[in-house]
Scaffold this active site. Structure first.
Site, PDB file in Angstrom:
ATOM      1  N   THR A  67       0.830  -1.196   0.000  1.00 29.31           N
ATOM      2  CA  THR A  67       0.000   0.000   0.000  1.00 29.31           C
ATOM      3  C   THR A  67       0.867   1.249   0.000  1.00 29.31           C
ATOM      4  OG1 THR A  67      -1.950   1.017   1.020  1.00 29.31           O
ATOM      5  CG2 THR A  67      -0.282   0.155   2.525  1.00 29.31           C
ATOM      6  N   LYS A  71       3.479   1.270  -3.714  1.00 26.14           N
ATOM      7  CA  LYS A  71       2.891   0.505  -4.817  1.00 26.14           C
ATOM      8  C   LYS A  71       3.643   0.641  -6.137  1.00 26.14           C
ATOM      9  CE  LYS A  71      -1.799   0.513  -2.961  1.00 26.14           C
ATOM     10  NZ  LYS A  71      -3.216   0.866  -3.216  1.00 26.14           N
ATOM     11  N   ASP A 108      -6.342  -3.527  -7.020  1.00 29.11           N
ATOM     12  CA  ASP A 108      -7.013  -2.269  -6.663  1.00 29.11           C
ATOM     13  C   ASP A 108      -8.027  -1.863  -7.725  1.00 29.11           C
ATOM     14  OD1 ASP A 108      -5.917  -1.652  -4.180  1.00 29.11           O
ATOM     15  OD2 ASP A 108      -4.155  -0.706  -5.058  1.00 29.11           O
ATOM     16  N   GLY A 136      -0.054   5.116  -6.408  1.00 25.59           N
ATOM     17  CA  GLY A 136      -0.443   3.751  -6.720  1.00 25.59           C
ATOM     18  C   GLY A 136      -1.942   3.547  -6.860  1.00 25.59           C
ATOM     19  N   ALA A 226     -11.054   6.700  -1.815  1.00 23.44           N
ATOM     20  CA  ALA A 226     -10.431   5.390  -1.643  1.00 23.44           C
ATOM     21  C   ALA A 226     -10.218   5.046  -0.175  1.00 23.44           C
ATOM     22  CB  ALA A 226      -9.097   5.337  -2.391  1.00 23.44           C
TER      23      ALA A 226
END
Length: 285
Positions: A67, A71, A108, A136, A226
């Site tokens: 994370t 990324k 993702d 990312g 997100a």
């Protein structure tokens, strides 16, 4: 669960991680599926990422998760990349093969798209997107939108070179629908219908902050963040106050996590058990 010599481990590499629900969700999934696996956290940033990844290569790991802020950087330390991951230029999931190779994937985009369409009811092909954040998560989100036929995607970032790079990659590798917006320029919000926050602003040490001034919020916009802890960032709270539809990253986390389990094990993920665990966490259980 009891850890023994046959236990396969998964760790999440990132910083900060205090806000993450991933370990509880993943471990609930492993238990429901009868898997001898354990998920835990490793706080690490770009500076020491290579050392950690090299160590994991020689340990009893089925793979690892990645994370913010690692990324993109993690690609340097992997042996192979899934074609979609290579196009996206970021990985959040790494599988360690029986031969010891590290193969990068990105779930993702899968999680984001599934959540946006199934839970948000967003018509991707007829929407104009504005994304804050070109790291990312932003790469995965915007890349899958281009792949799925988004009409237009405006991308901005604190670092102009990051948004410029992502726009170039999307237009060359997916579809010529992305356009860079310089830091601090909010003019393109006027023609945007779906606003995305993939910047990390609003979580961790940035709780209470938002990348978007309130005066640009207009009725009919759809807002996606997100982040899922807190469940409503300032970005979403401001939009909700103006009567806009909002969606946080909980579904994105659920669906991408399920895809991770399937990559690490080759079996079907127990999605409903994972969903229940996430809802229990939100409820403070």
């Amino acid at each position: 669960m009891n850890i023994n010599i046959d236990t396969k481990f998964i760790t999440l590499l990132g910083d900060p991680l205090k806000q993450s629900f991933a370990a509880r969700m993943q471990n609930a999934g492993y238990e429901a599926a009868g898997l001898n696996m354990q998920y835990f956290y490793t706080v690490v940033d770009n500076e020491h990422l290579g050392d950690v990844v090299n160590g994991l290569r020689y340990m009893n790991f089925a793979g690892f998760a990645v994370t913010k802020p690692n990324k993109v950087k993690v690609l340097e330390y992997l042996d192979e990349l899934d074609p979609l991951c290579r196009k996206m230029g970021a990985s959040n999931t790494v599988v360690r093969t029986p031969e010891g190779k590290l193969v990068g994937y990105n779930t993702d985009g899968i999680g984001f798209y599934t959540s946006l369409v199934e839970e948000g009811k967003v018509d991707v092909e007829n929407s104009v997107f504005f994304c804050f954040g070109a790291g990312g998560a932003g790469r995965a989100m915007c890349s899958v939108l281009a792949y799925k036929g988004a009409k237009k995607i405006y991308i901005t970032d604190y670092f102009d070179e990051a948004s410029e790079s992502l726009v170039k990659d999307i237009n060359e590798n997916f579809a010529p629908v992305a356009e860079q917006v310089k830091k601090g320029d909010f003019s393109k919000l006027e023609e945007s219908t779906v606003i995305l926050n993939a910047s990390g602003i609003g979580m961790g040490s940035h709780i209470g902050e938002t990348p978007m001034p309130e005066e640009y919020i207009k009725e009919g916009m759809f807002f996606f963040d997100a982040c899922y802890n807190p469940d409503k960032t300032q970005f979403l709270l401001n939009a909700e106050k103006k009567g806009c539809k909002i969606l946080n990253g909980l579904g994105m986390s659920l669906y991408q996590g399920a895809a991770q389990i399937e990559l690490w094990t080759g079996g079907k993920a127990p999605v409903e058990a994972m969903r229940k665990e996430l809802l229990d966490i939100i409820a403070g259980k």
